[in-house]
Design an enzyme around this catalytic site. Structure first.
Site, PDB file in Angstrom:
ATOM      1  N   LYS A 112       0.841  -1.314  -0.001  1.00 18.03           N
ATOM      2  CA  LYS A 112      -0.132  -0.001   0.033  1.00 18.03           C
ATOM      3  C   LYS A 112       0.986   1.203   0.070  1.00 18.03           C
ATOM      4  O   LYS A 112       0.373   2.262  -0.417  1.00 18.03           O
ATOM      5  CB  LYS A 112      -1.074  -0.099   1.263  1.00 18.03           C
ATOM      6  CG  LYS A 112      -2.003  -1.099   0.953  1.00 18.03           C
ATOM      7  CD  LYS A 112      -3.210  -0.724   2.091  1.00 18.03           C
ATOM      8  CE  LYS A 112      -4.101  -2.174   1.704  1.00 18.03           C
ATOM      9  NZ  LYS A 112      -3.982  -3.374   1.901  1.00 18.03           N
TER      10      LYS A 112
HETATM   11  C1  LIG Z   1      -4.572  -4.545   1.469  1.00 18.48           C
HETATM   12  C2  LIG Z   1      -3.858  -5.734   1.028  1.00 18.48           C
HETATM   13  C3  LIG Z   1      -3.904  -6.706   0.365  1.00 18.48           C
HETATM   14  C4  LIG Z   1      -5.306  -6.672  -0.543  1.00 18.48           C
HETATM   15  O1  LIG Z   1      -5.263  -5.739  -1.789  1.00 18.48           O
HETATM   16  P1  LIG Z   1      -6.431  -5.144  -2.483  1.00 18.48           P
HETATM   17  O2  LIG Z   1      -6.090  -4.094  -3.304  1.00 18.48           O
HETATM   18  O3  LIG Z   1      -7.696  -5.055  -1.465  1.00 18.48           O
HETATM   19  O4  LIG Z   1      -6.744  -6.385  -3.362  1.00 18.48           O
HETATM   20  C5  LIG Z   1      -3.396  -7.737  -0.172  1.00 18.48           C
HETATM   21  N1  LIG Z   1      -2.202  -8.084   0.736  1.00 18.48           N
HETATM   22  C6  LIG Z   1      -1.860  -7.130   1.735  1.00 18.48           C
HETATM   23  C7  LIG Z   1      -0.592  -7.209   2.458  1.00 18.48           C
HETATM   24  C8  LIG Z   1      -2.607  -5.926   1.866  1.00 18.48           C
HETATM   25  O5  LIG Z   1      -2.306  -5.067   2.876  1.00 18.48           O
END
Ligand SMILES: *Cc1c(COP(=O)(O)O)cnc(C)c1O
Length: 484
Positions: A112
């Site tokens: 993220k």
């Molecule tokens: C947020 C997150 C996801 C999922 O991502 P999306 O964009 O909701 O598909 C997967 N793995 C980790 C470690 C995350 O923080």
């Protein structure tokens, strides 16, 4: 660049408006009116650029006139300066045609960061030129909160109020949020569970007077700028594996469909992606959908990959809009029916279109632990539970692709040390904790404990946001726009 709503009944917006707006007024999600396209020559040209240069080249067309290219490039350079690795999104060969893309080299060690470091700075830039400030309000069970906070630390025009359930977030994740020492960051520990935190946030957003007074905003996964930033690592990986001459497939552990939708967007921009493979945990609404053509809501139960514990994948609506040939009325009707009945069934033609590009599989907790152990044994690489699901999906469903020599890139969405308990359970010993995480134990934690009471939270936000605004005015109008 203009943005239109997936439900076809909200005004088209410019980039800066879309950045600050969450849902469209008609309840839809914003998508670009037209995709910027990069042909084979443009892609070849990009292969030798640095990650940061690729970000500017690929995403400035989405920003357009809202921020001139030179100023945008400065924001991008600054955003990725906090990453500890060059290249920013490295690939590791796992054998069998599968490559792991490590998306955990940002400040909070999860993917993220790749979007939120930039999004925070974009907010600040746009607010500065408008002479405004905003209050970001969110609830987190872990990952999103720390990445959002970290992305806004250097953004004086953005106040962040992040609710987490007291005592129910892992120690690492709590410290990642509460040790941030910035005057515009407010952690609130709610004496209840995550659902309650989410309800409190929802209630406050639904309070129109409060929302307008506080200029509430969100940086959740439906924010267009996040998707835009995430398209870049798809390009960077594919270009280093031979695109545009060769196709590449991707395997993505996904929850809200944000990350994998960014892969879809990259393909719409001209990247030769053969397949997008989705991995889910036992909360497998997406896998069931891509296997059957029918989306059906079930209860959510906690898993070892908590960031993928979702009931409905909100970004899916953006794909649906394209599957329905951008017919907003049709999307509106389908979503209304889905809300009412918990079911959404694609007609055969749309389903075929989706199935040609996407496939999906799911893995329960036991399988996830086995996958972590197996990869560790075979390659010496430790995966976190989310990434393990992605690698498993690549090995399960990448076969067709790899047999024809198409490489599969599995996205590692978090560093394994963020989930030490699961890793220990899988391999029988605790993982080493890298310095940025280990060092957190030495810092002072800052958070306010509040009861699960909406008035108490509202009063706290009101009081502290007002102080921040006043301090800014006192400093000579940082929030009043640029003085010439
Ligand atoms: C947020 C997150 C996801 C999922 O991502 P999306 O964009 O909701 O598909 C997967 N793995 C980790 C470690 C995350 O923080």
């Amino acid at each position: 660049m203009r943005y239109i709503s997936s439900r076809g009944d909200a005004p088209a917006l410019s980039f800066d408006e879309v950045l600050l707006t969450g849902l469209a007024l008609d309840g839809g999600l914003y998508v670009p009116e037209k995709w910027p396209r990069f042909d084979a020559a443009a892609l070849r040209d990009m292969a030798s650029l640095s990650y940061v240069e690729q970000v500017v080249r690929l995403t400035h067309p989405f920003v357009g006139k809202a921020i001139p290219e030179a100023a945008y490039a400065d924001l991008v350079v600054d955003s990725y300066s906090a990453f500890d690795h060059d290249p920013v999104a490295p690939l590791v060969d796992l054998g069998g045609g599968i490559h792991l893309m490590e998306l955990f080299h940002g400040p909070t060690l999860a993917f993220k960061d790749y979007a939120l470091q930039l999004v925070g700075r974009l907010f600040n830039h746009v607010l500065e030129s408008r002479g405004e400030r905003v209050t970001i309000l969110g609830a987190t069970s872990g990952d999103t909160g720390s990445a959002a906070i970290s992305g806004c630390v250097a953004c004086p025009l953005v106040d962040v109020f992040m609710l987490h359930p007291k005592g129910r977030v892992s120690e690492v994740q709590r410290r990642q949020m509460t040790t941030v020492d910035a005057p515009n960051v407010f952690n609130i520990a709610i004496d209840d569970d995550f659902d309650c935190c989410q309800d409190l946030v929802k209630t406050l957003f639904n309070d129109t007077a409060f929302r307008n007074d506080m200029r509430l905003s969100a940086v959740n996964s439906i924010n267009w700028a996040r998707i835009m930033a995430q398209t870049v690592y798809y390009f960077s990986a594919a270009l280093s594996l031979g695109a545009p001459e060769h196709e590449v497939s991707f395997a993505v552990p996904t929850g809200n469909f944000g990350n994998v939708y960014a892969g879809y967007a990259a393909r719409c921009m001209g990247l030769p992606i053969k397949r997008l493979i989705i991995g889910s945990n036992h909360n497998d609404i997406l896998t069931r959908f891509f296997d059957s053509g029918t989306m059906e809501m079930h209860e959510v139960t906690p898993s070892l990959s908590p960031s993928m514990d979702i009931q409905v994948s909100s970004n899916f609506e953006r794909l649906l809009f394209d599957l329905y040939n951008r017919d907003g009325k049709r999307v509106t009707a389908a979503m209304a029916k889905f809300r009412e009945s918990g079911r959404l069934k694609l007609d055969l033609e749309c389903y075929r279109t989706a199935y040609e590009l996407f496939s999906a599989c799911c893995l329960d907790d036991e399988g996830t632990l086995a996958a972590i152990a197996q990869e560790y044994k075979n390659t010496g690489i430790l995966l976190d539970p989310h990434s393990a699901i992605g690698v498993y999906a690549a090995r399960q469903l990448g076969g067709d692709a790899t047999a024809e020599g198409t490489p599969v890139v599995a996205l590692a969405t978090a560093h394994h040390a963020k989930f030490p308990e699961a890793v220990e359970e899988a391999i029988g010993m605790p993982p080493q904790i890298p310095e940025p995480l280990a060092g957190l134990a030495g810092f002072k934690e800052r958070f306010q404990v509040l009861p699960a009471d909406v008035d108490a939270v509202a009063a706290y936000v009101r009081e502290h946001a007002a102080v921040m605004a006043q301090t800014a005015r006192g400093r000579g109008g940082e929030s009043e726009g640029k003085t010439p």
